[in-house]
Scaffold this active site. Structure first.
Site, PDB file in Angstrom:
ATOM      1  N   ARG A 115       7.603 -11.181  -5.377  1.00 40.94           N
ATOM      2  CA  ARG A 115       6.551 -10.880  -5.940  1.00 40.94           C
ATOM      3  C   ARG A 115       6.862  -9.741  -6.861  1.00 40.94           C
ATOM      4  NH1 ARG A 115       2.330  -9.403  -1.118  1.00 40.94           N
ATOM      5  NH2 ARG A 115       4.309  -8.851  -0.249  1.00 40.94           N
ATOM      6  N   LYS A 122       5.649  -4.028  -2.611  1.00 41.15           N
ATOM      7  CA  LYS A 122       6.080  -3.462  -1.292  1.00 41.15           C
ATOM      8  C   LYS A 122       6.478  -2.048  -1.384  1.00 41.15           C
ATOM      9  CE  LYS A 122       5.924  -5.184   1.924  1.00 41.15           C
ATOM     10  NZ  LYS A 122       4.672  -5.313   2.861  1.00 41.15           N
ATOM     11  N   TYR A 171       1.740  -1.191  -2.308  1.00 44.31           N
ATOM     12  CA  TYR A 171       1.376  -1.105  -0.904  1.00 44.31           C
ATOM     13  C   TYR A 171       2.574   0.190  -0.237  1.00 44.31           C
ATOM     14  CZ  TYR A 171      -1.367  -5.081  -1.259  1.00 44.31           C
ATOM     15  OH  TYR A 171      -2.388  -5.935  -1.759  1.00 44.31           O
ATOM     16  N   HIS A 215       1.543   1.441   3.603  1.00 41.35           N
ATOM     17  CA  HIS A 215       1.582   1.108   5.074  1.00 41.35           C
ATOM     18  C   HIS A 215       2.367   2.151   5.715  1.00 41.35           C
ATOM     19  CE1 HIS A 215      -0.308  -2.481   4.292  1.00 41.35           C
ATOM     20  NE2 HIS A 215       0.719  -2.970   3.525  1.00 41.35           N
ATOM     21  N   GLU A 230      -3.335  -0.392  -0.160  1.00 41.09           N
ATOM     22  CA  GLU A 230      -4.267  -0.673   0.973  1.00 41.09           C
ATOM     23  C   GLU A 230      -5.359   0.281   1.444  1.00 41.09           C
ATOM     24  OE1 GLU A 230      -0.657   1.473   2.693  1.00 41.09           O
ATOM     25  OE2 GLU A 230      -1.136   0.099   1.000  1.00 41.09           O
ATOM     26  N   VAL A 263      -6.031  -7.372  13.242  1.00 42.35           N
ATOM     27  CA  VAL A 263      -6.795  -6.177  13.275  1.00 42.35           C
ATOM     28  C   VAL A 263      -6.204  -5.313  12.203  1.00 42.35           C
ATOM     29  CG1 VAL A 263      -7.187  -4.292  14.872  1.00 42.35           C
ATOM     30  CG2 VAL A 263      -7.002  -6.661  15.863  1.00 42.35           C
ATOM     31  N   ALA A 319      -0.936  -7.973  11.408  1.00 40.60           N
ATOM     32  CA  ALA A 319      -0.947  -6.573  11.488  1.00 40.60           C
ATOM     33  C   ALA A 319       0.335  -6.081  11.675  1.00 40.60           C
ATOM     34  CB  ALA A 319      -1.972  -6.082  12.591  1.00 40.60           C
ATOM     35  N   ASP A 333       2.373  -5.268   9.387  1.00 35.49           N
ATOM     36  CA  ASP A 333       2.726  -4.144   8.555  1.00 35.49           C
ATOM     37  C   ASP A 333       2.179  -2.780   8.722  1.00 35.49           C
ATOM     38  OD1 ASP A 333       3.908  -5.493   5.962  1.00 35.49           O
ATOM     39  OD2 ASP A 333       2.192  -6.478   5.914  1.00 35.49           O
TER      40      ASP A 333
END
Length: 371
Positions: free
Chosen positions: A15, A75, A94, A96, A118, A239, A268, A270
């Site tokens: 991406r 990312k 993102y 995380h 996120e 979740v 989940a 990530d």
């Protein structure tokens, strides 16, 4: 503002932070956009496509980071990229962070303004920049699950849809949010037996109405998860606790007692994964087997369908990119409370409470940090 778009370097990540149409919008707003050469090749966009809309092609990632006021990625920055961040530079991607101490510490050390897709919110309390990738990941779970159930992959050899005269697979989806709903749509579409488990009665009511009885909606308790996981051919973990590490809802003991050859897809991952036996995998080596259960735990699932994912993501991120570029980060953050919720690290301070709690850092509210 000078906006930098580096080529993604995470393994099998194709991406790109901005598609040509998004770059054109930024240029029309008076901004300069630097794109690393071949950054868009994975989605079928050449350097010439970017040049045609006004981008400047840059030959190295170092040049991108050194020239740009804001870095727009997909990312989380890898270790080599984090070394290139500088004080006051905007990073919009993102992140995380909750399960990733090393990255968090590097971002603190950089002094950069780190805004995570996120944790940006909207008026409905949803996560609009996570939703497009959640939709993609949710729909991919059935592909991944079907792949993992094949006998040659270590699975039990069950066809999700079954055939006339042979029952379909039992699919258990833990979490009824965007990922879970999209996973259920695909599972219902192939006529699998589908159970969705969630702790929100309102979510379960909404899903029951949406699927008109085609799925079984179960309230989440330890007993319910154990019961349905042990009967499942495919478990899909969906979740999400915004910004926080995912809770481990399926224990090692449950996995040990699952059907031999059953499969788990832990979306989940990530955020650390919601299955106790999960650990991150990559697209080139996506599965492993624990207790005769195939685990698929790719941390950037949507990267496999990079073109669809990038365009879907840009549809959501572009208004925020333009707001940050047009107003500058301080005005953009102070005038948009939802964008402010995306601020995770600011000039060496952790400004997301879930990240601070997960990793033991002092917490500074975003409003306090911006004073």
């Amino acid at each position: 503002m000078k906006i930098g778009i580096p080529k993604e370097i995470k393994i099998h990540e194709y991406r790109v932070g901005m598609v040509p149409a998004s770059v054109k919008e930024a240029v029309q707003h008076g901004h300069t956009v630097y794109v690393e050469t071949h950054a868009g090749i994975g989605i079928g966009c050449s350097d010439d496509d970017y040049i045609a809309v006004g981008a400047q092609i840059v030959s190295s990632v170092k040049a991108i980071f050194s020239q740009a006021d804001m870095i727009v990625k997909v990312k989380e920055p890898q270790a080599t990229e984090r070394k290139l961040l500088r004080e006051g530079q905007i990073l919009f991607t993102y992140l995380h962070l909750a399960p990733d101490r090393e990255q968090t510490q590097d971002l603190i050390n950089s002094g950069a303004v780190c805004i995570a897709y996120e944790t940006v919110t909207d008026d409905d309390g949803q996560l609009p920049l996570l939703a497009p990738m959640s939709e993609v990941a949710g729909r991919m779970t059935l592909q991944a699950g079907a792949f993992s159930l094949e006998k040659s992959r270590g699975g039990c050899g069950i066809l999700l849809a079954g055939v006339p005269g042979v029952e379909p697979a039992n699919v258990v989806i833990i979490g009824g949010g965007v990922v879970g709903m999209n996973a259920a749509q695909m599972a219902v579409g192939v006529r699998a037996n589908v159970v969705i488990i969630d702790r929100s009665l309102e979510v379960l009511r909404r899903l029951d109405r949406l699927f008109a009885g085609a799925v079984t909606c179960i309230y989440s308790t330890y007993d319910a998860i154990e019961k349905y996981v042990l009967a499942a051919d495919l478990v899909i973990g969906c979740v999400l606790v915004a910004g926080a590490q995912a809770p481990k809802l399926v224990t090692k003991d449950m996995v040990h007692r699952m059907k031999s050859g059953a499969a788990i897809v832990d979306v989940a991952i990530d955020q650390g994964g919601c299955i106790e036996t999960s650990h991150p995998t990559t697209h080139d080596n996506p599965t492993y087997i624990t207790d005769n259960v195939v685990h698929y735990c790719v941390a950037n699932m949507p990267g496999a369908v990079a073109r669809t994912s990038t365009f879907a993501l840009n549809n959501a991120t572009l208004p925020y990119i333009l707001q940050l570029a047009d107003l500058g980060y301080r005005t953009a953050l102070t005038t948009n409370k939802h964008l402010l919720n995306g601020l995770n690290v600011y000039h060496g301070q952790v400004t997301n409470n879930s990240v601070a709690q997960a990793l033991g850092y002092p917490y500074f509210s975003a409003e306090q940090a911006l004073l």
